[in-house]
Design an enzyme around this catalytic site. Sequence first.
Site, PDB file in Angstrom:
ATOM      1  N   HIS A   1       0.846  -1.190   0.000  1.00 31.75           N
ATOM      2  CA  HIS A   1       0.000   0.000   0.000  1.00 31.75           C
ATOM      3  C   HIS A   1       0.883   1.242   0.000  1.00 31.75           C
ATOM      4  O   HIS A   1       1.944   1.267   0.634  1.00 31.75           O
ATOM      5  CB  HIS A   1      -0.919  -0.003   1.217  1.00 31.75           C
ATOM      6  CG  HIS A   1      -1.978   1.053   1.167  1.00 31.75           C
ATOM      7  ND1 HIS A   1      -2.789   1.239   0.069  1.00 31.75           N
ATOM      8  CD2 HIS A   1      -2.343   1.998   2.072  1.00 31.75           C
ATOM      9  CE1 HIS A   1      -3.621   2.229   0.302  1.00 31.75           C
ATOM     10  NE2 HIS A   1      -3.372   2.718   1.513  1.00 31.75           N
TER      11      HIS A   1
ATOM     12  N   HIS B   1      -3.801   8.889   0.648  1.00 30.13           N
ATOM     13  CA  HIS B   1      -3.669   7.589  -0.023  1.00 30.13           C
ATOM     14  C   HIS B   1      -5.002   7.202  -0.645  1.00 30.13           C
ATOM     15  O   HIS B   1      -6.074   7.605  -0.173  1.00 30.13           O
ATOM     16  CB  HIS B   1      -3.189   6.507   0.956  1.00 30.13           C
ATOM     17  CG  HIS B   1      -4.061   6.307   2.149  1.00 30.13           C
ATOM     18  ND1 HIS B   1      -4.568   5.074   2.525  1.00 30.13           N
ATOM     19  CD2 HIS B   1      -4.536   7.182   3.089  1.00 30.13           C
ATOM     20  CE1 HIS B   1      -5.290   5.200   3.620  1.00 30.13           C
ATOM     21  NE2 HIS B   1      -5.293   6.468   3.977  1.00 30.13           N
TER      22      HIS B   1
ATOM     23  N   CYS C   1      -3.668   2.513  -5.707  1.00 27.35           N
ATOM     24  CA  CYS C   1      -2.906   3.410  -4.831  1.00 27.35           C
ATOM     25  C   CYS C   1      -1.501   3.688  -5.364  1.00 27.35           C
ATOM     26  O   CYS C   1      -0.940   4.765  -5.141  1.00 27.35           O
ATOM     27  CB  CYS C   1      -2.831   2.826  -3.423  1.00 27.35           C
ATOM     28  SG  CYS C   1      -1.998   1.219  -3.321  1.00 27.35           S
TER      29      CYS C   1
END
Length: 234
Positions: A64, A76, A165
Amino acid sequence: MKKAVPQAAALLLEKLLLLAHLRPLPAADTDRGEPPPPAPPPPPAAGCLQRGDLLEVPRTLFVHFGIYLGENRVAHLMPDILPALTDDRRQIQRVVTNKRLILGVVTKTASIRVDTVEDFAYGGSILVNHMDRLFKDRLLGSEEAARRAEKLVGATAYSLLWNNCEHFVTYCRYGAPVSLQTDKFCETVKMIIRDQRSVLASVLVGLAAVVCLGLAPSTTLPTILITFLLWMAG
């Protein structure tokens, strides 16, 4: 044929683990009194981070990414079904649960949100600017990266392959949306398709489905179609 069954099953499991980027952890040997693996280190303190830093958190199935905005805030991109269901900012701002995330992936809804460093890390260890070595010639200024991230905050469409992301942070920090995870995923899929042993694995899985669920179009047709496509693509 008896030897082929476990070999095909092992091959299928190996490829699924590779596809999901799983790294099996050695279990603690309680009989020998060996301690469990150490817990991951805490996220770096906000004072150690600079505005515009690219933060990276390795997780079980994926990595991530986020952009640090300063003052312990991280922007994010997160798949999330809740913004499509309610306008209640208090509910939406809560940490995204796995159920919300999965439903967001399925419905292709997401938001670029701002959370604390701790909520972003979610108990994982953070790497800072780890991708800079791969994009040295494209590196933008830290302030420019942070401003790009701030402008994009809000609801957005989600795509596992085209807008995740990693696309978000690489656009902010390097000027172009790129996802190395997506590239690796696609290469793994191609490797599985090209390997003719996958044909045998698909046949065995299909036969198991027929045995368990019975002979029906819902079991036989997918088995024949998937096996044929794998055979022709290999």
